[in-house]
Every structure is written in C-alpha cells, then in structure tokens.
Enzyme design. Structure first.
Site, short mmCIF file in Angstrom:
data_model
loop_
_atom_site.label_atom_id
_atom_site.label_comp_id
_atom_site.label_asym_id
_atom_site.label_seq_id
_atom_site.Cartn_x
_atom_site.Cartn_y
_atom_site.Cartn_z
N GLN A 182 -10.39 -2.71 2.08
CA GLN A 182 -9.92 -3.38 3.30
C GLN A 182 -9.92 -2.47 4.52
OE1 GLN A 182 -5.94 -4.14 1.52
NE2 GLN A 182 -5.17 -3.78 3.59
N LYS B 27 4.83 -9.84 9.41
CA LYS B 27 4.30 -8.85 10.35
C LYS B 27 2.77 -8.93 10.34
CE LYS B 27 3.60 -4.04 10.90
NZ LYS B 27 2.52 -3.79 9.97
N ASP B 28 2.22 -9.14 9.14
CA ASP B 28 0.78 -9.34 9.01
C ASP B 28 0.52 -10.84 8.95
OD1 ASP B 28 -0.21 -6.42 8.40
OD2 ASP B 28 1.63 -6.70 7.27
N SER C 165 6.61 -0.13 9.92
CA SER C 165 5.26 -0.03 9.38
C SER C 165 5.07 1.35 8.78
CB SER C 165 4.24 -0.23 10.51
OG SER C 165 2.96 0.19 10.09
N SER C 166 4.31 1.41 7.69
CA SER C 166 4.00 2.71 7.08
C SER C 166 3.29 3.60 8.10
CB SER C 166 3.09 2.52 5.87
OG SER C 166 3.67 1.60 4.98
N LEU D 122 6.65 3.29 1.40
CA LEU D 122 7.55 2.14 1.51
C LEU D 122 8.70 2.37 2.50
CD1 LEU D 122 7.77 1.12 -2.26
CD2 LEU D 122 6.20 0.27 -0.49
N GLY E 65 11.21 -2.72 5.34
CA GLY E 65 10.44 -3.97 5.42
C GLY E 65 9.94 -4.37 4.04
N HIS E 66 9.38 -3.39 3.33
CA HIS E 66 8.91 -3.67 1.96
C HIS E 66 10.08 -4.07 1.06
CE1 HIS E 66 5.69 -0.67 3.28
NE2 HIS E 66 4.98 -1.72 2.93
N MET F 38 0.85 -1.20 0.00
CA MET F 38 0.00 0.00 0.00
C MET F 38 0.88 1.25 0.00
SD MET F 38 -3.48 -0.90 1.93
CE MET F 38 -2.94 -0.69 3.62
P1 AMP Z 1 1.55 -2.82 3.50
O1 AMP Z 1 2.09 -1.81 2.54
O2 AMP Z 1 1.61 -2.39 4.93
O3 AMP Z 1 0.21 -3.37 3.07
O4 AMP Z 1 2.56 -4.05 3.43
C1 AMP Z 1 2.90 -4.66 2.21
C2 AMP Z 1 3.66 -5.92 2.50
O5 AMP Z 1 4.84 -5.58 3.22
C3 AMP Z 1 2.86 -6.89 3.37
O6 AMP Z 1 3.11 -8.21 2.92
C4 AMP Z 1 3.44 -6.64 4.73
O7 AMP Z 1 3.33 -7.74 5.60
C5 AMP Z 1 4.90 -6.37 4.39
N1 AMP Z 1 5.54 -5.64 5.49
C6 AMP Z 1 5.08 -4.53 6.12
N2 AMP Z 1 5.90 -4.20 7.13
C7 AMP Z 1 6.88 -5.13 7.16
C8 AMP Z 1 8.03 -5.35 7.99
N3 AMP Z 1 8.31 -4.55 9.01
N4 AMP Z 1 8.83 -6.40 7.71
C9 AMP Z 1 8.55 -7.24 6.68
N5 AMP Z 1 7.48 -7.09 5.86
C10 AMP Z 1 6.66 -6.05 6.10
#
Ligand code: AMP
Length: 280
Positions: free
Chosen positions: A61, A149-150, A185-186, A33, A36-37, A30
């Site tokens: 969502q 993380k999710d 986290s974002s 970035l 983690g991403h 989402m």
């Molecule tokens: P999001 O943009 O938050 O929807 O996350 C996109 C992807 O990045 C999802 O698969 C998340 O689980 C992963 N993600 C988010 N934060 C982390 C993190 N700290 N470490 C590893 N993967 C992450």
C-alpha cells in the site's frame, strides 16, 4: 495476550474459539500504536468475545519506498500497549507469511479510488484491499473495526466486503485527537518539535472551513485553506476537497441538502498527514 506469527497457529486457535461459540473482533493496524488504535480495541472488546489485532506494515500500500522505509516500527512497545489495552490476540506476521507469492490482485472500486488518496497515492487502495482481504480470509472475523480518520479507507473496505460477498460487519470508529485537535497518527512521531507545532494548523483550518462552507461556500473555504497554508514554511498541500459522505463525489457547491465531508492531505516537511471533518 497470545502472540502469533504464523497463519497456521492463529487459525488453529481461532477455530477452537469459534467452535466454542465465541465471536471474533478484528483490528488491523500497521503498528506504532497510540490511543486511536486502542479506541478500536475497546470498541471490539465491547462488541465481541475475542479481539484480534494485527500489526503489519503492508508494503503493497506504499507508493513511496522512502515512506515505507521511514514508517515507525515498535513491535515490543505495541505488544505492551495491546496487553494493557486488554487485547486477546496479537498477530505479527512477516511479509513472506502474508505474501508467499508475489500476486498482484486488482479490484474495481469505481469512483471510490480515483479521488483524494487514490489520486495522490497511485495503487494505495489496491494494496490496502489486497492486505485487508488476506487478513479477513485468515482471521475470519465477525466484525472489523476501522478508524474514520482514514475515511476513504473505510469506504473502500465496505465496498471490498461487498465484492467478496462477505458477511463481515465493518464498524467505523471516531477519530481520536491530541489536545490541540491534531488527529492521532503513527506518523506524528516522525515530526520534529517545530513540525509538530506547525501541524496544529490542520485541525484549526478544518474547523474554520467547516464554518465557512455553509456560510460562504466551498470555493471560499478552499481559498482560505490554500492561503493560510501558503503562508507557512515547510508545508505543501496535496488536496483540500469537500465530498458527498456516501459516494465521495467531489462537490463544487454546498447546498446543505446532501451530507458533506471536508478532507485534507498535506506534507509537513517530509511527513504526509491526512484529516477530515463532517460538515453540518
Ligand atoms: P494504521 O496503523 O495507521 O494503519 O491504522 C490502523 C487503524 O487505526 C485504521 O483503521 C485507522 O483508521 C485507525 N486509526 C488511526 N489513527 C486513528 C485515530 N486518531 N483515531 C481513531 N482511529 C485511528
């Protein structure tokens, strides 16, 4: 790095790559970035010939409109980060491109979406599954990379590919953390300096709980977590639960016979954060 906003153009490019025998790795995000991403992009680059990352803040969502409005959006910076991270393709569609019709799709995930995030964010996983299914159909990846993380989301997506009878391999990736242990986290960017300091309680409590659970049990760990958080201003706990790692069945007793994971969700001010830790 190529940037596509239209499904038609992305498909044409990926079809050519596929015809040349290239394997496709997919990282849905989402945006806003962080490292983690990028760790997911790195995993994809290791395992696939071509890496596609999508940046799409998925309205279906979000059960809370304010959360959707507040969600950070930094598309230009995201493109730079992806370019530097060696991503091959960025897919940046509009909401109209992804959802041309206002279809409501409904999935049966059994117990998986009734607990934890599913309980506290009604309809969340249906929205996640809807968008992931759509992206899977558009991109047609060999492998898709998701962060642990999710944790519950990874399980939902694994179940989704089964329901879709799809061959896509779901690759779970480890959680990347800040130096104080806070999961990247974002949403962390939305915390004030004071709230960010408070947030370091999350990894500290998770570590503490992971030691207490095998020694004194789940209920003692729950009480400690609840008491520690109650002593803090501006913090509201949604849940702290211990579950079976494979089924997410809530555990009341820790026997050590089955693998368990502790999961937490809480608000710091208006910002909701989640984390998890496997119990050994
Ligand atoms: P999001 O943009 O938050 O929807 O996350 C996109 C992807 O990045 C999802 O698969 C998340 O689980 C992963 N993600 C988010 N934060 C982390 C993190 N700290 N470490 C590893 N993967 C992450």
């Amino acid at each position: 790095m190529l940037i596509f906003t239209k499904i038609h153009d992305l498909r044409a490019f990926l079809n050519t790559a596929r015809n040349k025998g290239q394997s496709i790795g997919f990282v849905p995000t989402m945006g806003a970035l962080h490292r983690g991403h990028i760790s997911l992009i790195e995993q994809s680059k290791k395992k696939c010939d071509l890496t596609v990352c999508s940046v799409f803040v998925n309205p279906t969502q979000f059960n809370d409109k304010k959360d959707l409005e507040r969600y950070p959006r930094t598309p230009q910076k995201d493109a730079e980060i992806l370019e530097n991270g060696g991503c091959n393709v960025l897919f940046l569609p509009s909401v109209a491109e992804i959802y041309p019709k206002a279809d409501v799709v409904s999935f049966d995930f059994g117990n998986l979406d009734k607990v934890l995030e599913g309980k506290y964010r009604e309809g969340h996983f249906n929205g996640v599954a809807q968008v992931v299914k759509r992206f899977f159909e558009i991109v047609g990846p060999d492998k898709a990379f998701f962060g642990s993380k999710d944790y519950q989301q990874v399980m939902i997506v694994k179940k989704l590919v089964k329901l879709m009878r799809s061959e896509i391999e779901i690759v779970p990736c480890p959680v990347l953390r800040e130096p104080d242990g806070l999961a990247m986290s974002s949403r962390n960017t939305l915390l004030t300096d004071e709230e960010r300091k408070t947030a370091s309680v999350i990894p500290r409590l998770m570590q503490m709980a992971s030691q207490i659970i095998p020694e004194k049990g789940i209920n003692v760990a729950k009480s400690v977590v609840e008491q520690e958080l109650a002593a803090l201003q501006n913090v509201r706990l949604d849940y702290f639960e211990v579950c079976n790692v494979n089924t997410l069945e809530l555990l009341e007793k820790y026997t050590g016979d089955e693998k368990a994971i502790a999961l937490i969700a809480l608000f710091i001010g208006k910002i909701r954060l989640i984390d998890n830790l496997e119990i050994n």
